[in-house]
Write an enzyme that holds these catalytic residues in place. Sequence first.
Site, mmCIF file in Angstrom:
data_model
loop_
_atom_site.group_PDB
_atom_site.id
_atom_site.type_symbol
_atom_site.label_atom_id
_atom_site.label_comp_id
_atom_site.label_asym_id
_atom_site.label_seq_id
_atom_site.Cartn_x
_atom_site.Cartn_y
_atom_site.Cartn_z
ATOM 1 N N CYS A 4 0.872 -1.183 0.000
ATOM 2 C CA CYS A 4 0.000 0.000 0.000
ATOM 3 C C CYS A 4 0.908 1.232 0.000
ATOM 4 C CB CYS A 4 -0.911 0.008 1.220
ATOM 5 S SG CYS A 4 -1.787 1.572 1.398
ATOM 6 N N ASP A 30 -0.479 16.154 -2.722
ATOM 7 C CA ASP A 30 -0.726 15.185 -3.790
ATOM 8 C C ASP A 30 0.398 15.291 -4.816
ATOM 9 O OD1 ASP A 30 -3.541 13.623 -4.878
ATOM 10 O OD2 ASP A 30 -1.950 14.012 -6.343
ATOM 11 N N THR A 93 -8.478 5.379 -6.588
ATOM 12 C CA THR A 93 -7.373 4.627 -7.193
ATOM 13 C C THR A 93 -6.386 4.111 -6.151
ATOM 14 O OG1 THR A 93 -6.091 6.654 -7.537
ATOM 15 C CG2 THR A 93 -7.495 5.931 -9.366
ATOM 16 N N HIS A 96 -6.352 3.083 0.391
ATOM 17 C CA HIS A 96 -6.082 3.449 1.789
ATOM 18 C C HIS A 96 -6.868 4.745 1.964
ATOM 19 C CE1 HIS A 96 -2.915 3.976 5.236
ATOM 20 N NE2 HIS A 96 -3.775 4.984 5.342
ATOM 21 N N HIS A 98 -8.493 8.185 2.266
ATOM 22 C CA HIS A 98 -7.862 9.511 2.179
ATOM 23 C C HIS A 98 -8.886 10.541 1.760
ATOM 24 C CE1 HIS A 98 -7.474 7.634 -1.790
ATOM 25 N NE2 HIS A 98 -7.619 8.850 -2.302
HETATM 26 P P1 5GP Z 1 -8.025 8.759 -5.417
HETATM 27 O O1 5GP Z 1 -8.095 8.773 -6.927
HETATM 28 O O2 5GP Z 1 -7.790 7.352 -4.907
HETATM 29 O O3 5GP Z 1 -9.156 9.454 -4.742
HETATM 30 O O4 5GP Z 1 -6.756 9.626 -5.056
HETATM 31 C C1 5GP Z 1 -5.458 9.132 -5.017
HETATM 32 C C2 5GP Z 1 -4.537 10.332 -5.108
HETATM 33 O O5 5GP Z 1 -3.246 9.928 -4.684
HETATM 34 C C3 5GP Z 1 -4.374 10.890 -6.529
HETATM 35 O O6 5GP Z 1 -4.784 12.255 -6.542
HETATM 36 C C4 5GP Z 1 -2.884 10.711 -6.836
HETATM 37 O O7 5GP Z 1 -2.332 11.794 -7.566
HETATM 38 C C5 5GP Z 1 -2.279 10.591 -5.435
HETATM 39 N N1 5GP Z 1 -1.090 9.766 -5.360
HETATM 40 C C6 5GP Z 1 -0.897 8.538 -5.907
HETATM 41 N N2 5GP Z 1 0.331 8.065 -5.607
HETATM 42 C C7 5GP Z 1 0.928 9.016 -4.831
HETATM 43 C C8 5GP Z 1 2.212 9.097 -4.209
HETATM 44 O O8 5GP Z 1 3.052 8.213 -4.284
HETATM 45 N N3 5GP Z 1 2.476 10.238 -3.503
HETATM 46 C C9 5GP Z 1 1.560 11.253 -3.377
HETATM 47 N N4 5GP Z 1 1.946 12.319 -2.673
HETATM 48 N N5 5GP Z 1 0.336 11.201 -3.951
HETATM 49 C C10 5GP Z 1 0.032 10.095 -4.672
HETATM 50 ZN ZN ZN Z 2 -2.396 1.503 3.558
#
Ligand code: 5GP
Ligand code: ZN
Length: 109
Positions: A4, A30, A93, A96, A98
Site C-alpha cells: 500500500c 498530492d 485509485t 487506503h 484519504h
Molecule cells: P483517489 O483517486 O484514490 O481518490 O486519489 C489518489 C490520489 O493519490 C491521486 O490524486 C494521486 O495523484 C495521489 N497519489 C498517488 N500516488 C501518490 C504518491 O506516491 N504520492 C503522493 N503524494 N500522492 C500520490
Molecule cells: Zn495503507
Amino acid sequence: MIDCIFCKIVAGTIPATIVGESARSIAFRDVAPRQAVHILVIPREHHSNIAELSANDPEALVDLMQLGSRIASDQTTGHFRFTFNTGELAGQTVFHAHGHITSTQPAKA
Ligand code: 5GP
Ligand code: ZN
C-alpha cells in the site's frame, strides 16, 4: 499493509511532502495536484476507504477531519473542498482511506 503506497508514506519508506501530522493522521501534498492547493489527509492505520474508517475507527475519522480542517484553514483562504472518492467506480485509485483538500485559493503569504 504490504504494497500500500500510503502505508509506505506513513512508514517513511517512500517520500512525500508532509504538511501536517497528528497522533492518528498525516497530511501531505498530492504528487499530481489538480488545483493550486491539493493535499491528501490519511489515517496512519490502513483502512480501505472512508466508509471502512468510519465503521471501524470513528475516533480516527474525527482525528482525520480535525487535522484536515486545520490544514485547510492554514493553506487556503477558507474556501476549499474536502472529498473522499469511495470505490473504483467513484474514481478511487488508492485503497487506503484519504480525503482530498482542494482549493483554487491558496492562503496569502
Ligand atoms: P483517489 O483517486 O484514490 O481518490 O486519489 C489518489 C490520489 O493519490 C491521486 O490524486 C494521486 O495523484 C495521489 N497519489 C498517488 N500516488 C501518490 C504518491 O506516491 N504520492 C503522493 N503524494 N500522492 C500520490
Ligand atoms: Zn495503507
